[in-house]
Design a protein around this motif. Structure first.
Motif, PDB file in Angstrom:
ATOM      1  N   LEU A 235       0.819  -1.235  -0.012  1.00 27.87           N
ATOM      2  CA  LEU A 235       0.071   0.147  -0.065  1.00 27.87           C
ATOM      3  C   LEU A 235       0.786   1.279   0.056  1.00 27.87           C
ATOM      4  O   LEU A 235       0.572   2.199  -0.692  1.00 27.87           O
ATOM      5  CB  LEU A 235      -1.053  -0.036   1.210  1.00 27.87           C
TER       6      LEU A 235
ATOM      7  N   ILE B  24       0.240   3.174  -3.302  1.00 23.41           N
ATOM      8  CA  ILE B  24      -0.754   4.253  -3.056  1.00 23.41           C
ATOM      9  C   ILE B  24      -0.249   5.552  -2.262  1.00 23.41           C
ATOM     10  O   ILE B  24      -0.626   6.758  -2.677  1.00 23.41           O
ATOM     11  CB  ILE B  24      -1.963   3.685  -2.217  1.00 23.41           C
TER      12      ILE B  24
ATOM     13  N   THR C 261      -1.318  10.400  -2.106  1.00 23.47           N
ATOM     14  CA  THR C 261      -1.697  11.301  -0.624  1.00 23.47           C
ATOM     15  C   THR C 261      -0.943  12.517  -0.646  1.00 23.47           C
ATOM     16  O   THR C 261       0.066  12.810  -1.531  1.00 23.47           O
ATOM     17  CB  THR C 261      -1.250  10.331   0.272  1.00 23.47           C
TER      18      THR C 261
ATOM     19  N   HIS D 273      -4.922   9.807   6.665  1.00 26.63           N
ATOM     20  CA  HIS D 273      -6.454   9.478   7.189  1.00 26.63           C
ATOM     21  C   HIS D 273      -6.447   9.328   8.429  1.00 26.63           C
ATOM     22  O   HIS D 273      -5.386   8.737   9.568  1.00 26.63           O
ATOM     23  CB  HIS D 273      -6.751   8.364   6.260  1.00 26.63           C
TER      24      HIS D 273
ATOM     25  N   ASP E  17      -5.722   2.995   6.838  1.00 26.77           N
ATOM     26  CA  ASP E  17      -5.349   2.160   5.709  1.00 26.77           C
ATOM     27  C   ASP E  17      -3.610   2.209   5.375  1.00 26.77           C
ATOM     28  O   ASP E  17      -3.431   1.363   4.585  1.00 26.77           O
ATOM     29  CB  ASP E  17      -6.026   2.790   4.455  1.00 26.77           C
TER      30      ASP E  17
ATOM     31  N   LEU F   7      -1.475   4.190   4.715  1.00 20.17           N
ATOM     32  CA  LEU F   7      -1.186   4.998   3.730  1.00 20.17           C
ATOM     33  C   LEU F   7       0.153   5.786   4.199  1.00 20.17           C
ATOM     34  O   LEU F   7       0.936   6.500   3.172  1.00 20.17           O
ATOM     35  CB  LEU F   7      -2.078   5.629   2.833  1.00 20.17           C
TER      36      LEU F   7
ATOM     37  N   ILE G 206      -7.825  -4.143   3.552  1.00 20.06           N
ATOM     38  CA  ILE G 206      -7.758  -2.728   3.197  1.00 20.06           C
ATOM     39  C   ILE G 206      -7.455  -2.820   1.579  1.00 20.06           C
ATOM     40  O   ILE G 206      -6.802  -3.501   1.253  1.00 20.06           O
ATOM     41  CB  ILE G 206      -6.286  -2.194   3.808  1.00 20.06           C
TER      42      ILE G 206
ATOM     43  N   ALA H  39      -7.292  -0.257  -1.684  1.00 19.66           N
ATOM     44  CA  ALA H  39      -7.094   1.215  -1.775  1.00 19.66           C
ATOM     45  C   ALA H  39      -6.793   1.466  -3.664  1.00 19.66           C
ATOM     46  O   ALA H  39      -6.112   0.397  -4.023  1.00 19.66           O
ATOM     47  CB  ALA H  39      -6.050   1.818  -0.940  1.00 19.66           C
TER      48      ALA H  39
ATOM     49  N   ASN I 269      -7.443   9.630  -3.669  1.00 25.22           N
ATOM     50  CA  ASN I 269      -7.452   8.336  -3.519  1.00 25.22           C
ATOM     51  C   ASN I 269      -8.552   7.993  -2.628  1.00 25.22           C
ATOM     52  O   ASN I 269      -9.215   8.736  -2.263  1.00 25.22           O
ATOM     53  CB  ASN I 269      -5.951   8.182  -2.767  1.00 25.22           C
ATOM     54  N   TYR I 270      -8.846   6.669  -2.792  1.00 26.66           N
ATOM     55  CA  TYR I 270      -9.874   6.134  -2.052  1.00 26.66           C
ATOM     56  C   TYR I 270      -9.705   4.834  -1.149  1.00 26.66           C
ATOM     57  O   TYR I 270      -8.692   4.066  -1.981  1.00 26.66           O
ATOM     58  CB  TYR I 270     -11.144   5.774  -2.890  1.00 26.66           C
ATOM     59  N   SER I 271      -9.854   4.533   0.077  1.00 25.93           N
ATOM     60  CA  SER I 271      -9.313   3.323   0.618  1.00 25.93           C
ATOM     61  C   SER I 271     -10.865   2.806   1.186  1.00 25.93           C
ATOM     62  O   SER I 271     -11.645   3.648   1.821  1.00 25.93           O
ATOM     63  CB  SER I 271      -8.579   3.582   1.663  1.00 25.93           C
TER      64      SER I 271
ATOM     65  N   ASN J 133     -14.802   3.878   5.114  1.00 25.60           N
ATOM     66  CA  ASN J 133     -14.459   4.365   3.657  1.00 25.60           C
ATOM     67  C   ASN J 133     -13.878   5.593   3.803  1.00 25.60           C
ATOM     68  O   ASN J 133     -14.465   6.747   4.387  1.00 25.60           O
ATOM     69  CB  ASN J 133     -15.762   4.353   2.827  1.00 25.60           C
TER      70      ASN J 133
END
Length: 402
Positions: free
Chosen positions: A126, A130, A134, A145, A150, A152, A260, A262, A277-279, A305
């Motif tokens: 991740l 990913i 960020t 986050h 997640d 990240l 997880i 992402a 980004n989305y996780s 989410n």
């Protein structure tokens, strides 16, 4: 005799030339700064204790570290590689990552034109695929986050890990990881596995990653030598009193697994970059007391989410400005719902290639009911949660790389 001496000399020179292609590099990073927070809990939310706080903290834009990186050319395009990397708190001198001597990274492996295979304590995929999407580049851990759910922002490493990451082919890079649980008679207990991929073409970058952790209270939250699992977040076995260090997720210490998924992307426009980004994070099988305590009697699953959008730009070669917004919706156990809105801005001024000054402002607002079954409070990542639904943090810092 002279021929033998000459041959021996040439052989020795040849060996020296081979070793000259190998290297051991010492490197490091120091990051420190002053913070102001308008509201932190002082005696637990139930007691409504609160206060503003001014304090020093290190390793925010990037974690403080020193490390050794070794590379040996084995011939035929094959290399032996190894990294030992230690983290510490600059203001106290204490070791980070649970007191591990090389808690940031410790691995060995082989690399070739196909990719790398490494074994040891490592970053997960991740982070590899990913995190470039960020706001961590200009904001560090405080803009992550909530609770870094997640990973990240690389709060947690993976122990006992086997990891493969390919070299790019046509802009595509892939990877896979498996962590052995090491429990006799139960191959899957405490295991962790994942995969990911990225695609880069011109101004576009897209990454996707997945990780699944069995018994996350141990395999993730207890992954440091002196970790002890998610219960260290002050949920306890019998009480929720006291300062709650991680209320967004600390109620889920009894999860059987944590998954997880992402995805994220960036698009470069001149000297600026758009990020998104989305996780999806899911704690499944709540109520497994062999994994951790369950004082609230949860069952089933909980899902968080998170979506993030942002933009940063080098307005001059030495000045970077950035901003972003993060939204998290938590469908908590017991049918409870919590929402977290977070806005953030920052600036980074480079005095040289290795030294920079930076400033960050983060504001978060919470609503609903969190994992502890209480009214959700604002909880900026890496600091003590607020006593209310709002929290603001300002940081001024300096970073030096060597």
């Amino acid at each position: 005799m002279k021929k033998r001496i000459v041959a021996a000399t040439l052989l020795a020179l040849g060996v020296q030339q081979v070793y000259a292609q190998s290297s051991v590099t010492l490197y490091g990073l120091i990051d420190d700064g002053v913070n102001y927070i308008n509201n932190v809990q002082t005696a637990g939310k139930s007691a409504h204790g609160k206060a503003s706080l001014v304090f020093l903290s290190s390793g925010v834009l990037q974690g403080d570290r020193w490390g050794l990186r070794a590379i040996e050319d084995l011939g035929g395009g094959l290399q032996a590689i190894g990294v030992l990397e230690s983290g510490w708190d600059l203001n106290t001198g204490a070791m980070q990552q649970g007191g591990a001597q090389f808690g940031r990274q410790a691995f060995i492996g082989l690399g070739s034109s196909v990719g790398t295979v490494t074994l040891g304590r490592q970053y997960d995929l991740l982070l590899d695929f990913i995190s470039p999407t960020t706001s961590a580049l200009w904001g560090g851990s405080y803009v992550a986050h909530i609770s870094d759910i997640d990973n990240l922002n690389n709060t947690y490493r993976v122990n006992n890990a086997l990891k493969f990451k390919s070299q790019p082919v046509g802009g595509v890079t892939i990877g896979a990881m498996y962590s052995l649980g090491g429990v006799a008679g139960d191959v899957t207990r405490n295991q962790l596995f994942g995969g990911g991929a990225s695609y880069a073409f011109g101004s576009l970058y897209v990454g996707i990653g997945y990780m699944n952790a069995r018994d996350p209270n141990v395999s993730v939250y207890g992954g440091n030598p002196s970790g002890g699992g998610a219960k260290v977040n002050n949920i306890g076995a019998t009480t929720l009193a006291g300062v709650q260090g991680n209320p967004a997720v600390s109620g889920y210490a009894s999860a059987h697994s944590k998954g997880i998924l992402a995805i994220g992307g960036t698009y470069t426009i001149g000297t600026g970059k758009i990020i998104a980004n989305y996780s999806n994070v899911r704690f499944k099988g709540l109520g497994d007391v062999s994994a951790g305590p369950n004082p609230l009697g949860y069952g089933g699953s909980a899902t968080l989410n998170t979506a993030e959008v942002g933009y940063y730009q080098y307005v001059t070669p030495t000045l970077l400005l950035g901003g972003g917004y993060v939204f998290t919706k938590a469908n908590n156990a017991g049918g409870n719902l919590a929402k977290y809105h977070q806005g953030q801005i920052g600036a980074d001024y480079f005095l040289s290639k290795r030294t920079d000054l930076y400033a960050t402002l983060v504001f978060q607002k919470a609503s609903g009911t969190d994992s502890t079954g209480q009214q959700a409070v604002a909880s900026i990542n890496g600091v003590t949660p607020s006593s209310s639904d709002c929290q603001m943090l300002v940081r001024l810092g300096i970073r030096h790389k060597f």
